[in-house]
Design an enzyme around this catalytic site. Structure first.
Site: not given
Length: 245
Positions: A22-24, A129
């Site tokens: 995931r794009t943390l 995001w």
């Protein structure tokens, strides 16, 4: 053997967990996008900076793209997530074209689709995001909307993301009007982008302005704005705030 033991004995379950990515945190990001309705359609502006953290790493990132026949999309936030959204939209438009029924998705449908995608990913705790601006014209109807990374969405006559929501929207509320010509619309967007350049550390003086009308999308070549840095607030920024930075 209990359930806990059986789950650990399955190597496939471990692999699927390890492969989940995931794009943390957003890494390479773009700043504000501004969109306004004008007499003949929609105008949109964004600069071309891509920030790696607080470092302006990239100076030629295009953040506005045509979507199908009737829509224009601008994005602030994580650049790779924007590319993922464009991939979703390419598949959507291709699937729509395959019906070959003489109809095509308009901006209202694309905006609705994006709100569902953003909200769905937020519910999976795997958000994209980005804050998005979607504008377009279909059958003479102008449409302009925005959607945030958690699916908050609305339509308006002018919208902005990022710092633009705080610094550009007050200017737009004062100066926007329904019969805005193309030339006046460009001047208004340039005024907003200049304010953002002065006040937003992530903004760069290299921008594009896009328009969409019934005839289609036109995105300008990158250009710079004339600036003036002689304001007294720039000369002595800490006056009245002794002891601060």
């Amino acid at each position: 053997m209990n359930l806990m033991d059986s789950s650990h004995s399955n190597p496939m379950s471990l692999c699927s967990q390890a492969d989940s990515q995931r794009t943390l945190y957003p890494y390479v990001t773009g700043t504000s996008v501004i969109g306004v309705k004008y007499k003949d359609g929609i105008l949109m502006a964004a600069d071309m900076g891509g920030s790696y953290g607080s470092t302006l790493r990239y100076k030629s990132v295009e953040r506005m793209k045509p979507i199908g026949k009737h829509s224009l999309l601008g994005a602030s936030g994580e650049i790779s997530d924007f590319q993922e959204i464009l991939h979703y939209l390419d598949e959507l438009i291709l699937y729509d074209n395959m019906w070959d029924d003489g109809n095509s998705l308009g901006p209202k449908e694309v905006h609705s689709y994006l709100t569902r995608v953003m909200y769905n990913r937020r519910n999976k705790f795997n958000p994209l995001w980005n804050s998005l601006v979607l504008g377009g014209v279909k059958n003479g109807q102008k449409y302009l909307g925005t959607v945030s990374m958690i699916g908050v969405h609305f339509e308006d006559n002018h919208v902005a993301t990022g710092f633009g929501n705080h610094l550009a929207r007050p200017i737009l509320r004062d100066e926007w009007h329904e019969d805005l010509s193309f030339e006046d619309g460009v001047k208004l967007l340039e005024k907003c982008m200049r304010v953002l350049l002065y006040r937003d550390r992530s903004a760069v003086n290299k921008l594009q302005i896009a328009k969409i009308t019934e005839e289609g999308v036109t995105i300008s070549q990158p250009y710079s704005l004339k600036t003036f840095w002689g304001f007294s607030a720039f000369q002595n920024p800490t006056v009245g705030a002794e002891g601060s930075w």
